[in-house]
Design a protein around this motif. Structure first.
Motif, PDB file in Angstrom:
ATOM      1  N   LYS A  80       1.009  -0.940   0.056  1.00  0.00           N
ATOM      2  CA  LYS A  80       0.027   0.201   0.125  1.00  0.00           C
ATOM      3  C   LYS A  80       1.046   1.242   0.051  1.00  0.00           C
ATOM      4  CE  LYS A  80      -3.831  -1.336   1.936  1.00  0.00           C
ATOM      5  NZ  LYS A  80      -5.291  -1.879   3.083  1.00  0.00           N
ATOM      6  N   HIS A  81       2.226   1.329   0.893  1.00  0.00           N
ATOM      7  CA  HIS A  81       2.745   2.707   0.866  1.00  0.00           C
ATOM      8  C   HIS A  81       3.611   2.570  -0.581  1.00  0.00           C
ATOM      9  CE1 HIS A  81       0.485   2.629   5.039  1.00  0.00           C
ATOM     10  NE2 HIS A  81       1.079   1.579   5.265  1.00  0.00           N
ATOM     11  N   ARG A  82       3.360   3.163  -1.382  1.00  0.00           N
ATOM     12  CA  ARG A  82       4.173   3.178  -2.234  1.00  0.00           C
ATOM     13  C   ARG A  82       5.999   3.800  -1.635  1.00  0.00           C
ATOM     14  NH1 ARG A  82       3.325  -0.744  -5.180  1.00  0.00           N
ATOM     15  NH2 ARG A  82       4.538   0.469  -6.950  1.00  0.00           N
ATOM     16  N   LYS A  83       5.822   4.758  -1.564  1.00  0.00           N
ATOM     17  CA  LYS A  83       6.667   6.138  -1.342  1.00  0.00           C
ATOM     18  C   LYS A  83       7.571   5.312   0.455  1.00  0.00           C
ATOM     19  CE  LYS A  83       4.664   9.857  -1.938  1.00  0.00           C
ATOM     20  NZ  LYS A  83       4.467  11.347  -2.194  1.00  0.00           N
ATOM     21  N   ALA A  84       7.192   3.917   0.617  1.00  0.00           N
ATOM     22  CA  ALA A  84       8.010   3.960   2.231  1.00  0.00           C
ATOM     23  C   ALA A  84       9.365   2.881   1.228  1.00  0.00           C
ATOM     24  CB  ALA A  84       7.324   2.074   2.294  1.00  0.00           C
ATOM     25  N   GLU A  85      10.415   3.016   2.170  1.00  0.00           N
ATOM     26  CA  GLU A  85      11.300   2.381   2.456  1.00  0.00           C
ATOM     27  C   GLU A  85      11.411   0.259   1.850  1.00  0.00           C
ATOM     28  OE1 GLU A  85      15.567   0.975   3.842  1.00  0.00           O
ATOM     29  OE2 GLU A  85      14.387   1.804   5.666  1.00  0.00           O
ATOM     30  N   GLY A  86      11.989   0.358   0.216  1.00  0.00           N
ATOM     31  CA  GLY A  86      11.608  -0.762  -0.684  1.00  0.00           C
ATOM     32  C   GLY A  86      10.829  -0.712  -1.618  1.00  0.00           C
ATOM     33  N   ALA A  87       9.668  -0.027  -1.465  1.00  0.00           N
ATOM     34  CA  ALA A  87       8.674   0.450  -2.216  1.00  0.00           C
ATOM     35  C   ALA A  87       8.836  -0.009  -3.698  1.00  0.00           C
ATOM     36  CB  ALA A  87       7.961   1.313  -2.275  1.00  0.00           C
ATOM     37  N   GLU A  88      10.387   0.346  -3.545  1.00  0.00           N
ATOM     38  CA  GLU A  88      10.349  -0.557  -5.530  1.00  0.00           C
ATOM     39  C   GLU A  88      10.870  -1.788  -6.199  1.00  0.00           C
ATOM     40  OE1 GLU A  88      13.953   0.099  -2.819  1.00  0.00           O
ATOM     41  OE2 GLU A  88      12.066   1.403  -3.641  1.00  0.00           O
ATOM     42  N   ALA A  89      10.399  -2.992  -5.032  1.00  0.00           N
ATOM     43  CA  ALA A  89      10.237  -3.627  -5.370  1.00  0.00           C
ATOM     44  C   ALA A  89       8.811  -4.580  -5.070  1.00  0.00           C
ATOM     45  CB  ALA A  89      11.219  -4.572  -3.885  1.00  0.00           C
ATOM     46  N   LEU A  90       7.736  -3.915  -5.203  1.00  0.00           N
ATOM     47  CA  LEU A  90       6.128  -4.265  -4.923  1.00  0.00           C
ATOM     48  C   LEU A  90       6.245  -4.271  -6.323  1.00  0.00           C
ATOM     49  CD1 LEU A  90       5.373  -1.811  -1.651  1.00  0.00           C
ATOM     50  CD2 LEU A  90       6.001  -4.059  -1.687  1.00  0.00           C
ATOM     51  N   GLY A  91       4.665  -4.703  -6.541  1.00  0.00           N
ATOM     52  CA  GLY A  91       3.902  -4.917  -7.770  1.00  0.00           C
ATOM     53  C   GLY A  91       3.385  -3.326  -7.769  1.00  0.00           C
ATOM     54  N   ASP A  92       2.236  -3.505  -9.133  1.00  0.00           N
ATOM     55  CA  ASP A  92       1.485  -2.538  -8.978  1.00  0.00           C
ATOM     56  C   ASP A  92       0.139  -2.369  -8.262  1.00  0.00           C
ATOM     57  OD1 ASP A  92       2.855  -1.509 -11.040  1.00  0.00           O
ATOM     58  OD2 ASP A  92       2.188  -2.666 -13.190  1.00  0.00           O
ATOM     59  N   CYS A  93       0.140  -3.687  -7.665  1.00  0.00           N
ATOM     60  CA  CYS A  93      -1.205  -3.688  -6.644  1.00  0.00           C
ATOM     61  C   CYS A  93      -0.797  -3.592  -5.996  1.00  0.00           C
ATOM     62  CB  CYS A  93      -1.784  -4.983  -6.893  1.00  0.00           C
ATOM     63  SG  CYS A  93      -3.525  -5.079  -5.339  1.00  0.00           S
ATOM     64  N   ILE A  94      -2.278  -2.719  -4.831  1.00  0.00           N
ATOM     65  CA  ILE A  94      -1.443  -1.567  -3.639  1.00  0.00           C
ATOM     66  C   ILE A  94      -2.436  -1.937  -2.666  1.00  0.00           C
ATOM     67  CG2 ILE A  94      -1.097   0.747  -5.049  1.00  0.00           C
ATOM     68  CD1 ILE A  94      -3.095   1.428  -4.007  1.00  0.00           C
ATOM     69  N   ASP A  95      -3.258  -3.230  -3.465  1.00  0.00           N
ATOM     70  CA  ASP A  95      -4.284  -3.916  -1.885  1.00  0.00           C
ATOM     71  C   ASP A  95      -4.787  -3.014  -1.659  1.00  0.00           C
ATOM     72  OD1 ASP A  95      -4.344  -6.557  -0.947  1.00  0.00           O
ATOM     73  OD2 ASP A  95      -3.557  -6.153   0.708  1.00  0.00           O
ATOM     74  N   CYS A  96      -6.179  -2.122  -2.339  1.00  0.00           N
ATOM     75  CA  CYS A  96      -6.855  -1.366  -1.733  1.00  0.00           C
ATOM     76  C   CYS A  96      -8.747  -2.009  -1.943  1.00  0.00           C
ATOM     77  CB  CYS A  96      -6.850   0.104  -2.616  1.00  0.00           C
ATOM     78  SG  CYS A  96      -7.270  -0.748  -4.657  1.00  0.00           S
ATOM     79  N   PHE A  97      -8.163  -3.008  -2.757  1.00  0.00           N
ATOM     80  CA  PHE A  97      -9.328  -3.596  -2.395  1.00  0.00           C
ATOM     81  C   PHE A  97     -10.626  -3.750  -3.425  1.00  0.00           C
ATOM     82  CE2 PHE A  97      -7.379  -6.152   1.283  1.00  0.00           C
ATOM     83  CZ  PHE A  97      -8.141  -7.213   0.994  1.00  0.00           C
ATOM     84  N   ALA A  98     -10.073  -2.738  -4.017  1.00  0.00           N
ATOM     85  CA  ALA A  98     -11.021  -2.214  -5.509  1.00  0.00           C
ATOM     86  C   ALA A  98     -12.079  -2.833  -6.501  1.00  0.00           C
ATOM     87  CB  ALA A  98     -10.411  -0.632  -6.276  1.00  0.00           C
ATOM     88  N   CYS A  99     -11.222  -4.088  -6.451  1.00  0.00           N
ATOM     89  CA  CYS A  99     -11.634  -4.772  -6.819  1.00  0.00           C
ATOM     90  C   CYS A  99     -12.691  -5.942  -6.886  1.00  0.00           C
ATOM     91  CB  CYS A  99     -10.806  -6.181  -8.577  1.00  0.00           C
ATOM     92  SG  CYS A  99      -9.458  -6.110  -6.703  1.00  0.00           S
ATOM     93  N   VAL A 100     -12.026  -5.564  -4.531  1.00  0.00           N
ATOM     94  CA  VAL A 100     -13.483  -7.081  -4.400  1.00  0.00           C
ATOM     95  C   VAL A 100     -14.935  -5.757  -4.184  1.00  0.00           C
ATOM     96  CG1 VAL A 100     -13.861  -8.194  -2.389  1.00  0.00           C
ATOM     97  CG2 VAL A 100     -10.918  -8.033  -3.141  1.00  0.00           C
ATOM     98  N   ASN A 101     -14.705  -5.005  -3.635  1.00  0.00           N
ATOM     99  CA  ASN A 101     -15.979  -3.819  -3.297  1.00  0.00           C
ATOM    100  C   ASN A 101     -16.733  -4.244  -4.395  1.00  0.00           C
ATOM    101  OD1 ASN A 101     -14.371  -4.153  -0.535  1.00  0.00           O
ATOM    102  ND2 ASN A 101     -13.452  -1.562  -1.282  1.00  0.00           N
ATOM    103  N   VAL A 102     -16.478  -4.037  -5.646  1.00  0.00           N
ATOM    104  CA  VAL A 102     -16.950  -3.427  -7.060  1.00  0.00           C
ATOM    105  C   VAL A 102     -17.740  -4.420  -7.708  1.00  0.00           C
ATOM    106  CG1 VAL A 102     -16.142  -1.670  -7.765  1.00  0.00           C
ATOM    107  CG2 VAL A 102     -15.189  -3.775  -8.608  1.00  0.00           C
TER     108      VAL A 102
END
Length: 477
Positions: free
Chosen positions: A248-270
């Motif tokens: 979720k925290h794109r600017k946190a340390e090590g964020a560059e190793a994360l994927g594009d999914c920010i685990d916002c659950f938008a796809c689940v909620n709709v």
């Protein structure tokens, strides 16, 4: 271990209510258009007028159960033409196979009546109770006057939609304006009221309270579709090689190793089915595309490319993982299986069209009277009796004559028609007793059986129909 220490395993769990969040996007817009078109056709079609003469309701689409006929604008299907209905059912089945093998469960996601009415019920629910967060909060709070008022308002509107649904269905079976007046004045038949009641209850229960349970547990199509789909079928999938690992925290340390999914659950909620598309292919997924709209909206906000969740074929996964472009969608759509389904579907459709345009609007059936097989007249002539059913498939009365060939070996008499001409009222099948007589000593009179042909002729339009039958002579004993 004592029996008191054992916790019984729960085989069934209570249903978790689903509150889909509002979303906008191209797939949501497409579903709005299809919902409006489908409901518009269903509710308005019985009210389209079409001149059908003095003896039938002036209705464009009519299912006449009393006379076992079906009217669709200029097309009229009689009982003996049931092959048209069978052909349409075959085309519907082949169409489902075709679209499922090419594009997955597009029928379930966009056109299925359960999906359409559920979408309409969710729309009214959102209009009265608010979007997802407000509905969740309302569900969890204790009953008070506000909650009771909102629930009662929602259920009342659901009931009105359900009554309109059941009422629209019965209008297909009778003249719509006449039946509406009879329903309002309580003068309609009990069958009409009971049909509306049953359809009202089923629409209310299935669309308002059971929703996704119908698709998961009651409908057989999710199980059948597995045989129709393969690795080249276009379906909705989550590109985990692009989205994982989530964070979720794109600017946190090590964020560059994360994927594009920010685990916002938008796809689940709709999701109207309440599933997480990131878990892979699932039985409950109806491929409605709302998760794609929600995810694309989030990708736009965080500056990432769209398509983390999208339509794709599983056979393209390896190519996309390697950074290559997927194959064209037409490559997946036009392949051996879909071409075969399309060919079969087209063949049935062309066959029905040919049969529709070459059919005659007069028809006759001939049934020899078997008791007795023949009668010997006083002058020695042999007479056979036949029951001839003549169908007048036009909206006006028509004058007909019946003749026989070979005419040099037989004479013909029609009961109730001294001059050999009779009138058949519009849109009816009339039974006539026809007598065919062979002179004494003639070949047909002395032979066991003789082939002959009865001709039916419309005297005004010079149209003809025929039926081959058998004449029984004296030696038939």
């Amino acid at each position: 271990m004592s029996s008191t220490d054992q916790t019984p395993e729960r085989l069934y769990v209570a249903r978790e209510p689903i509150f889909p969040r509002r979303v906008s996007g191209k797939f949501r817009t497409l579903r709005w258009w299809l919902l409006a078109i489908c409901l518009g056709i269903y509710y308005l079609l019985p009210w389209i007028r079409w001149d059908r003469g003095p003896n039938l309701p002036d209705q464009a689409v009519l299912i006449d159960l009393a006379n076992r006929r079906f009217f669709f604008f200029w097309i009229e299907i009689w009982p003996h033409e049931f092959y048209f209905v069978a052909g349409l059912l075959i085309m519907a089945g082949l169409g489902l196979f075709l679209f499922t093998s090419a594009l997955g469960r597009v029928w379930c996601g966009y056109l299925c009546p359960q999906t359409v009415w559920t979408d309409l019920f969710i729309l009214t629910e959102r209009w009265i109770e608010g979007d997802r967060n407000k509905r969740v909060k309302l569900w969890n709070q204790k009953w008070d006057f506000r909650k009771a008022r909102l629930r009662l308002s929602k259920w009342t509107l659901w009931l009105a939609i359900s009554v309109a649904t059941g009422g629209a269905w019965v209008f297909y079976f009778a003249d719509a304006p006449t039946l509406l007046w009879q329903l309002v004045t309580l003068d309609a038949h009990l069958i009409a009221y009971s049909t509306i009641l049953v359809l009202t209850l089923t629409t209310l229960i299935l669309g308002g309270f059971m929703r996704e349970q119908v698709c998961i547990y009651m409908c057989p199509w999710p199980r059948i579709q597995a045989a129709m789909m393969d690795e080249d079928t276009i379906t909705i999938a989550y590109r985990d090689w692009r989205g994982e690992p989530r964070g979720k925290h794109r600017k946190a340390e090590g964020a560059e190793a994360l994927g594009d999914c920010i685990d916002c659950f938008a796809c689940v909620n709709v999701c109207p089915m309440g599933i997480d598309i990131r878990d892979g292919q699932q039985l409950a997924c109806i491929t409605c595309g709302l998760c794609i709209d929600a995810c694309d909206e989030v990708m736009d906000k965080i500056g990432k490319p769209r398509g983390l969740v999208g339509y794709m074929a599983l056979s393209d996964e390896t190519r996309e993982r390697a950074g290559e472009k997927p194959r064209s969608i037409w490559t997946h759509v036009f392949r051996t299986r879909t071409i075969l389904y399309t060919t079969l579907w087209s063949a049935v459709g062309i066959g029905l069209l040919v049969a529709l345009f070459v059919r005659s609007d007069i028809d006759m059936t001939v049934a020899p009277v078997r008791n007795p097989t023949f009668v010997t007249l006083s002058d020695g002539s042999i007479r056979n009796a036949y029951e001839v059913r003549v169908r007048n498939m036009q909206g006006a009365p028509r004058d007909f004559a019946i003749t026989v060939t070979p005419s040099d070996q037989f004479t013909i008499e029609i009961e109730g028609a001294e001059d050999g001409v009779f009138t058949v009222p519009p849109d009816v099948t009339e039974l006539k007793r026809v007598y065919v007589i062979a002179p004494p000593g003639s070949a047909p009179a002395t032979a066991q059986t003789t082939a002959m042909r009865l001709w039916l002729e419309d005297l005004a339009a010079a149209e003809r129909a025929f039926n081959d039958t058998i004449f029984h002579g004296r030696t038939a004993q």
